[in-house]
Every structure is written in structure tokens, then in C-alpha cells.
Design a protein around this motif. Sequence first.
Motif, PDB file in Angstrom:
ATOM      1  N   THR A 160      -5.344  -8.999  -4.574  1.00  0.00           N
ATOM      2  CA  THR A 160      -3.905  -8.893  -4.408  1.00  0.00           C
ATOM      3  C   THR A 160      -3.241  -8.809  -5.775  1.00  0.00           C
ATOM      4  OG1 THR A 160      -4.154 -10.312  -2.488  1.00  0.00           O
ATOM      5  CG2 THR A 160      -1.918  -9.924  -3.260  1.00  0.00           C
ATOM      6  N   ILE A 216       2.429   4.902  -0.682  1.00  0.00           N
ATOM      7  CA  ILE A 216       1.198   4.118  -0.914  1.00  0.00           C
ATOM      8  C   ILE A 216       1.177   3.608  -2.351  1.00  0.00           C
ATOM      9  CG2 ILE A 216      -1.297   4.362  -1.272  1.00  0.00           C
ATOM     10  CD1 ILE A 216      -0.865   3.956   1.587  1.00  0.00           C
ATOM     11  N   ARG A 217       1.508   4.487  -3.300  1.00  0.00           N
ATOM     12  CA  ARG A 217       1.524   4.073  -4.706  1.00  0.00           C
ATOM     13  C   ARG A 217       2.498   2.922  -4.935  1.00  0.00           C
ATOM     14  NH1 ARG A 217       1.431   9.747  -8.190  1.00  0.00           N
ATOM     15  NH2 ARG A 217      -0.816  10.132  -7.995  1.00  0.00           N
ATOM     16  N   PRO A 219      -6.138   0.384   3.135  1.00  0.00           N
ATOM     17  CA  PRO A 219      -5.753   0.129   1.748  1.00  0.00           C
ATOM     18  C   PRO A 219      -6.190  -1.212   1.158  1.00  0.00           C
ATOM     19  CG  PRO A 219      -3.854  -0.027   3.194  1.00  0.00           C
ATOM     20  CD  PRO A 219      -4.981   0.513   4.018  1.00  0.00           C
ATOM     21  N   ASN A 220      -6.549  -2.172   1.972  1.00  0.00           N
ATOM     22  CA  ASN A 220      -6.955  -3.468   1.432  1.00  0.00           C
ATOM     23  C   ASN A 220      -8.471  -3.644   1.337  1.00  0.00           C
ATOM     24  OD1 ASN A 220      -4.328  -4.615   1.013  1.00  0.00           O
ATOM     25  ND2 ASN A 220      -4.142  -4.665   3.241  1.00  0.00           N
ATOM     26  N   ARG A 224      -9.598  -5.893  -1.464  1.00  0.00           N
ATOM     27  CA  ARG A 224      -8.923  -5.549  -2.708  1.00  0.00           C
ATOM     28  C   ARG A 224      -8.196  -6.795  -3.212  1.00  0.00           C
ATOM     29  NH1 ARG A 224      -7.083  -0.963  -4.884  1.00  0.00           N
ATOM     30  NH2 ARG A 224      -7.485   0.279  -3.038  1.00  0.00           N
ATOM     31  N   LYS A 277       3.616   0.700  -2.633  1.00  0.00           N
ATOM     32  CA  LYS A 277       3.228  -0.513  -1.913  1.00  0.00           C
ATOM     33  C   LYS A 277       1.910  -1.112  -2.405  1.00  0.00           C
ATOM     34  CE  LYS A 277       2.731  -2.505   2.647  1.00  0.00           C
ATOM     35  NZ  LYS A 277       2.960  -2.346   4.079  1.00  0.00           N
ATOM     36  N   TYR A 278       0.913  -0.236  -2.716  1.00  0.00           N
ATOM     37  CA  TYR A 278      -0.440  -0.726  -3.014  1.00  0.00           C
ATOM     38  C   TYR A 278      -0.912  -0.464  -4.447  1.00  0.00           C
ATOM     39  CZ  TYR A 278      -0.785  -1.309   2.038  1.00  0.00           C
ATOM     40  OH  TYR A 278      -0.568  -1.690   3.337  1.00  0.00           O
ATOM     41  N   GLN A 279      -0.142   0.248  -5.240  1.00  0.00           N
ATOM     42  CA  GLN A 279      -0.474   0.570  -6.633  1.00  0.00           C
ATOM     43  C   GLN A 279      -1.765   1.375  -6.785  1.00  0.00           C
ATOM     44  OE1 GLN A 279       0.589  -3.064  -6.154  1.00  0.00           O
ATOM     45  NE2 GLN A 279       2.502  -1.951  -6.226  1.00  0.00           N
ATOM     46  N   MET A 337      -6.553   5.205   1.481  1.00  0.00           N
ATOM     47  CA  MET A 337      -5.228   4.922   2.004  1.00  0.00           C
ATOM     48  C   MET A 337      -5.262   4.531   3.478  1.00  0.00           C
ATOM     49  SD  MET A 337      -2.996   7.907   0.267  1.00  0.00           S
ATOM     50  CE  MET A 337      -3.019   8.158  -1.507  1.00  0.00           C
ATOM     51  N   ASP A 355     -11.746   3.221  -2.674  1.00  0.00           N
ATOM     52  CA  ASP A 355     -10.647   2.770  -1.837  1.00  0.00           C
ATOM     53  C   ASP A 355     -10.136   3.948  -1.023  1.00  0.00           C
ATOM     54  OD1 ASP A 355      -9.188   4.265  -3.724  1.00  0.00           O
ATOM     55  OD2 ASP A 355      -8.402   2.494  -4.715  1.00  0.00           O
TER      56      ASP A 355
END
Length: 165
Positions: free
Chosen positions: A163, A44-45, A99-100, A161, A47-49, A96, A94
Motif C-alpha cells: 500500500t 488507474i494511474r 490492481p492489488n 501490492r 488511484k493505484y500509481q 489493471m 501487475d
Amino acid sequence: MKHLDDLLLLGDPRLYERCAPVLESELPMVNSWVADLHAVMKEIRTKYQFGRGIAAPQLGIMKRLIYLNVDRPQVIINPELVTVSDETGELWDDCMSFPNLLVHVRRHRTLTLSYRDEHWQAHTWDVTDWGLSELIQHEYDHLNGVLCTMRAIDNQSFRWRPTPI
């Protein structure tokens, strides 16, 4: 080993279930569960920071287990909120499992948590840091089948979120 594809997403009925306590006899399984939680958090970190904590039910492990990795890895077994402050704060939360999506919620500023660690040692933790307090409340909610979408302040408390550039 579990991967990002194993993460339960918003709408999965298991995310709305209350988790069973971890039994002392299940302690030998905790390391494997934590390894899975760590692996998915790492993905997750990447891919999505984002990602500082994950609860076991997000991987379909219906046990009262939280894995945090803020400054260091931390395993929280069978947590109980002993006290929460009257003072609250608001944030865009937010998750997981979606995630968006960001959700505007209100949480307690401080709390006291009792729990067991991966060695079955009992702890009491007075959490006075707002960032940790809101994180623990978010993960604790997962153990009770509560998502931050259910804690939205009002019906305008949702946004996508941004991008990353």
C-alpha cells in the motif's frame, strides 16, 4: 466515455476470450476506443500509481488493440509477435484488472512485433528494452485471453501490492 468502473476485473469471462482483429473498416472507431483506454489508464494511474499499457478487452472491447503510454501515447492494432528471444527474465507483474495483486512471471527479454498504427500504417518494431518487452507481452496476452495469473511461475508466485504511504 468509459471510466474505472467499466474495467473488467479478474474472473470476468470476457478476459479469457481471444479477441477479433480490428478491420480496416473499423478504423473510424479506433479513436473512440483509444480515448476510453486512455481515460481509464489515467484513472488507474491516479488511484493505484501504476499503468503503462492497457488492452482493449479490459474494457470489454473484444478487439486486437493495445494502448501504451510510456514516453508517449502509442496505438498498436492487430499485433503479431514475429520473434521472441530465448533469453528470459522474471518480474513481479501487475495488471489493471486486479490492481492489488502482483504475480511472479517469466517473459522473453526481447521481441519483434508487427502491427498497424491508428492510421493503418504497417510497422515492425524490434523491442530490445526489457521493460517494454515484458509490457508488450503482458498486453498481447490479454488479446489472446491469457492473464498473468495463468503465467505464474509456481503456486507461490502471488503477493499483495504494498500500500502506498
